[in-house]
Design an enzyme around this catalytic site. Structure first.
Site, mmCIF file in Angstrom:
data_model
loop_
_atom_site.group_PDB
_atom_site.id
_atom_site.type_symbol
_atom_site.label_atom_id
_atom_site.label_comp_id
_atom_site.label_asym_id
_atom_site.label_seq_id
_atom_site.Cartn_x
_atom_site.Cartn_y
_atom_site.Cartn_z
ATOM 1 N N ASP A 38 0.852 -1.182 0.000
ATOM 2 C CA ASP A 38 0.000 0.000 0.000
ATOM 3 C C ASP A 38 0.896 1.244 0.000
ATOM 4 O O ASP A 38 2.076 1.173 0.369
ATOM 5 C CB ASP A 38 -0.879 -0.028 1.249
ATOM 6 C CG ASP A 38 -1.695 1.234 1.439
ATOM 7 O OD1 ASP A 38 -2.361 1.653 0.479
ATOM 8 O OD2 ASP A 38 -1.644 1.806 2.539
ATOM 9 N N ASP B 284 -0.336 5.124 0.803
ATOM 10 C CA ASP B 284 -0.619 6.163 1.796
ATOM 11 C C ASP B 284 -0.546 5.601 3.221
ATOM 12 O O ASP B 284 -1.130 4.557 3.527
ATOM 13 C CB ASP B 284 -2.009 6.753 1.568
ATOM 14 C CG ASP B 284 -2.079 7.596 0.306
ATOM 15 O OD1 ASP B 284 -1.173 7.469 -0.547
ATOM 16 O OD2 ASP B 284 -3.037 8.376 0.167
#
Length: 293
Positions: free
Chosen positions: A83, A85
């Site tokens: 991922d 953010d």
């Protein structure tokens, strides 16, 4: 045989290792001994027994160090899916964009609820992006330069794994305008993210379909695993929120990074204290093996 890798944010003591060994033994594990991965920083405890019981036993020590428990065979992974953010970078890009438009409190509140799994991800994304309508698209470049910071250890992690032959994919529910830059800076092989719709140099307040949501992240992990002729046991995935749950649960080793409760429950292990280089120690890479920036 299994390995419990203990990783300290500061200093790991022989007493810490002894306490962890005792916890494993109390859970029925046959502890075969331990060795340093990196002196005073990370150590491997080898044991036989039941994997889930060992993980539960070491979770009691949460707060002292990070503990990553896994099978010894195949600990070095061939596919890494991450991922972006609040994982590979320190911020939520959409929240920071909203700050320039004066809507950060409203957007951050929605983001927090979405990452906790309290809201439908796609609906929450559409609601937040709609608030950015008519912003100059160049604000994205400014936001990246002024707000985006790479998480500690991220570049070293990815570059070391790639040097060892691991395929690294950045997959984000955020936006390509950020993800492409972040992937290039850190060293990922590929970046997959959502596309902000732009017309006449301004954001329209819409996101191009299909949306990269939790189901899409899991599908990307599965498709990449198949295309590269791998088994899921050879994969590593990391994230921080509910949108990462399916991907992290599917991976051979799924990691929750300073994560929301819904992801912590699904992950095989958590990183709460150290930086992202903890994943190098977990794969047996000593400091001398790292590819630094």
């Amino acid at each position: 045989m299994f390995i419990a890798t203990l990783i300290a944010a500061d200093r790991l003591s022989a007493g810490d290792i002894s306490e962890a060994s005792d916890r494993l033994a109390s859970a029925g594990a046959g502890v075969a001994g331990w060795e340093w991965v990196e002196a005073d920083k990370a150590a491997d405890i080898r044991f036989s027994g039941v994997l889930d019981d060992a993980r539960q036993a070491l979770s009691i020590l949460d707060g002292k160090f990070d503990a990553i428990v896994q099978p010894e065979e195949g600990r070095c992974k061939s596919l890494f899916v991450a991922d972006m953010d609040s994982t590979m970078i320190t911020v939520e890009c959409l929240d920071e964009l909203a700050d320039y438009a004066g809507f950060k409190p409203q957007v951050s509140a929605i983001t927090e609820r979405a990452m906790r799994g309290e809201l439908d991800f796609i609906e929450a994304l559409d609601e937040r992006v709609a608030l950015l309508a008519d912003m100059d698209a160049e604000i994205v470049t400014r936001c990246h330069e002024e707000r985006v910071a790479i998480s500690a250890g991220a570049a070293t992690l990815v570059r070391t794994m790639r040097a060892a032959g691991t395929h690294c994919v950045l997959v984000s529910g955020g936006f390509t305008l950020f993800a492409d830059r972040v992937a290039a800076e850190i060293g990922f092989d590929r970046a997959i993210a959502n596309t902000l719709e732009i017309a006449a140099g301004r954001l329209t307040g819409r996101v191009t379909r299909p949306i990269v949501d939790g189901a899409m992240k899991e599908r990307i992990l599965a498709d990449t695993t198949e295309k590269r002729g791998l088994q899921f046991s050879e994969t590593l995935a990391i994230g921080d929120g509910a949108n990462d749950r399916a991907m992290v649960a599917r991976a051979g080793l799924g990691i929750a990074y300073r994560a929301k409760p819904t992801l912590r429950e699904a992950a095989d292990a958590r990183i709460d204290h150290g930086d992202l280089t903890a994943l190098l120690y977990a794969q047996g890479y000593a400091r001398a093996d790292w590819v630094d920036t």
